[in-house]
Design an enzyme around this catalytic site. Structure first.
Site, PDB file in Angstrom:
ATOM      1  N   ASN A   9       0.726  -1.082   0.083  1.00 16.95           N
ATOM      2  CA  ASN A   9      -0.012  -0.131   0.074  1.00 16.95           C
ATOM      3  C   ASN A   9       0.939   1.193  -0.007  1.00 16.95           C
ATOM      4  OD1 ASN A   9      -1.935   1.871   0.431  1.00 16.95           O
ATOM      5  ND2 ASN A   9      -2.467   1.410   2.458  1.00 16.95           N
ATOM      6  N   TRP A  10       0.990   1.840  -1.066  1.00 14.55           N
ATOM      7  CA  TRP A  10       1.818   3.125  -1.219  1.00 14.55           C
ATOM      8  C   TRP A  10       1.328   4.122  -0.649  1.00 14.55           C
ATOM      9  CZ3 TRP A  10       3.725   2.716  -7.036  1.00 14.55           C
ATOM     10  CH2 TRP A  10       4.393   1.457  -7.255  1.00 14.55           C
ATOM     11  N   LYS A  11       0.132   4.163  -0.228  1.00 11.58           N
ATOM     12  CA  LYS A  11      -0.819   5.279   0.495  1.00 11.58           C
ATOM     13  C   LYS A  11      -0.462   6.567  -0.342  1.00 11.58           C
ATOM     14  CE  LYS A  11       0.029   3.255   5.039  1.00 11.58           C
ATOM     15  NZ  LYS A  11      -0.140   3.322   6.295  1.00 11.58           N
ATOM     16  N   HIS A  95      -9.909   0.157   5.144  1.00 12.18           N
ATOM     17  CA  HIS A  95      -8.450   0.731   5.617  1.00 12.18           C
ATOM     18  C   HIS A  95      -8.702   1.217   6.809  1.00 12.18           C
ATOM     19  CE1 HIS A  95      -4.454   1.951   6.334  1.00 12.18           C
ATOM     20  NE2 HIS A  95      -3.831   0.943   5.525  1.00 12.18           N
ATOM     21  N   GLU A  97      -7.316   3.777   7.838  1.00 13.33           N
ATOM     22  CA  GLU A  97      -7.072   5.297   7.786  1.00 13.33           C
ATOM     23  C   GLU A  97      -8.555   5.773   7.079  1.00 13.33           C
ATOM     24  OE1 GLU A  97      -3.234   5.133   5.578  1.00 13.33           O
ATOM     25  OE2 GLU A  97      -2.510   4.612   7.587  1.00 13.33           O
ATOM     26  N   GLU A 167      -5.311  -5.698  10.431  1.00  7.97           N
ATOM     27  CA  GLU A 167      -4.374  -4.696  10.446  1.00  7.97           C
ATOM     28  C   GLU A 167      -4.581  -4.124  12.104  1.00  7.97           C
ATOM     29  OE1 GLU A 167      -2.503  -3.476   6.893  1.00  7.97           O
ATOM     30  OE2 GLU A 167      -4.481  -2.170   6.894  1.00  7.97           O
ATOM     31  N   GLY A 173       1.900   1.885  10.751  1.00  8.14           N
ATOM     32  CA  GLY A 173       2.626   2.991  10.846  1.00  8.14           C
ATOM     33  C   GLY A 173       3.490   3.479  11.798  1.00  8.14           C
ATOM     34  N   SER A 208       3.039  -2.510  10.227  1.00  9.71           N
ATOM     35  CA  SER A 208       4.582  -2.297  10.421  1.00  9.71           C
ATOM     36  C   SER A 208       5.313  -3.704  10.113  1.00  9.71           C
ATOM     37  CB  SER A 208       5.062  -1.819  11.852  1.00  9.71           C
ATOM     38  OG  SER A 208       4.668  -0.574  12.239  1.00  9.71           O
ATOM     39  N   GLY A 229       2.749  -1.484   4.258  1.00 13.36           N
ATOM     40  CA  GLY A 229       2.520   0.073   3.958  1.00 13.36           C
ATOM     41  C   GLY A 229       3.926   0.499   3.657  1.00 13.36           C
ATOM     42  N   GLY A 230       4.551   1.277   4.764  1.00 14.97           N
ATOM     43  CA  GLY A 230       5.844   1.895   4.529  1.00 14.97           C
ATOM     44  C   GLY A 230       6.912   1.114   3.920  1.00 14.97           C
TER      45      GLY A 230
HETATM   46  C1  PEP Z   1      -1.075  -0.269   5.752  1.00 11.14           C
HETATM   47  O1  PEP Z   1      -0.904   0.992   5.335  1.00 11.14           O
HETATM   48  O2  PEP Z   1      -1.803  -1.153   5.356  1.00 11.14           O
HETATM   49  C2  PEP Z   1       0.172  -0.785   6.607  1.00 11.14           C
HETATM   50  C3  PEP Z   1      -0.076  -1.772   7.253  1.00 11.14           C
HETATM   51  O3  PEP Z   1       1.088   0.331   6.850  1.00 11.14           O
HETATM   52  P1  PEP Z   1       2.615   0.098   7.606  1.00 11.14           P
HETATM   53  O4  PEP Z   1       3.112  -1.165   6.897  1.00 11.14           O
HETATM   54  O5  PEP Z   1       3.409   1.274   7.217  1.00 11.14           O
HETATM   55  O6  PEP Z   1       2.295  -0.142   9.046  1.00 11.14           O
END
Ligand code: PEP
Length: 247
Positions: A9-11, A95, A97, A167, A173, A208, A229-230
């Site tokens: 997920n590049w957000k 998600h 967010e 998640e 994040g 994470s 994500g990151g």
């Molecule tokens: C996500 O955006 O779904 C996610 C899990 O982010 P991160 O890996 O950065 O925690």
């Protein structure tokens, strides 16, 4: 057993140029015969360029959001049919967010899930508890309720044909990760909720994930891969994590 899958997920990060660069690096390194399916979720505006670059690769494309409506006077929205038209095979729904920052309710998430499936786009339903809900021992109840809202709208079989990503909100994040045991407990509960039809549903863990913690998480019996994500913004790191899904 769900099929192995690794999703990035590049957000809302990057530019058109950085998206093209990342897609090019991934397509150069990803083998056509890799076991796990790899999906990237670029920002919406970059999907056409990324889709062109990945057209001859084995990497799939998804969108980070979708409208619950199929077409019409909904300014600023993008329908599932439009995503399909741009080569999206998957879409994230629910998600944390979107739920927390944009106020998406369980009902809206369920409607988005339905809109995606009706158009032929596979929804990845994201569920998870906040830190205070975990402290109150409400994790399993919260996750079950988020999934039930979708089952109530579309039925159990349709939910089993999707992908579910657990998640924990406190792990997204933040650098905090659920322990493999904590993650497995929730995944096992989701598997139980889905019943017989859910034995082959793909269940992902997200929060994470990095190359240091992925191996132990992906070894858990009910975890079929990861939503990252990151760490998906750097091609080498994401490739290393992807290899651990297949190990
Ligand atoms: C996500 O955006 O779904 C996610 C899990 O982010 P991160 O890996 O950065 O925690």
């Amino acid at each position: 057993m769900g099929k192995p899958l690794i999703a990035g997920n590049w957000k809302m990060h990057g530019t058109a140029e950085s998206a093209r660069k990342l897609a090019t690096q991934l397509s150069q390194h990803r083998s056509q015969d890799a076991v796990a399916e790899m999906i990237v979720f670029p920002p919406l505006l970059h999907i056409p360029a990324v889709s062109d670059i990945l057209a001859t690769s084995s990497i799939s494309i998804g969108a980070q959001n979708v409208s619950q409506y199929s077409n019409g006077a909904y300014t600023g929205e993008v329908s599932a049919e439009m995503l399909l038209d741009q080569g999206c095979k998957y879409v994230l729904v629910g998600h944390s967010e979107r739920r927390a920052v944009f106020g998406e309710s369980d009902q809206t998430v369920a409607e988005k899930f339905r809109a995606a499936q009706n158009a032929g786009v596979i929804p990845i339903l994201c569920v998870g508890e906040s830190f205070s809900q975990r402290q109150q021992d409400a994790t399993l109840e919260v996750v079950a309720k988020q999934i039930s809202a979708v089952i109530d709208l579309v039925g159990l079989d349709k939910v089993c044909q999707s992908v579910i990503a657990y998640e924990p909100v406190w792990a997204i994040g933040t650098g905090e990760t659920a322990s493999p045991e904590q993650a497995q407990e929730v995944h096992a509960a989701i598997r139980t909720q889905l019943g017989k039809a859910g034995r082959s549903t793909t269940l992902l863990y997200g929060g994470s994930v990095n190359k240091g913690n992925a191996a132990e998480l992906f070894k858990q019996p009910d975890i079929n891969g990861g939503l990252v994500g990151g760490a998906s913004l750097e091609a080498d790191e994401f490739m290393n994590i992807a290899q651990l899904v297949e190990a």
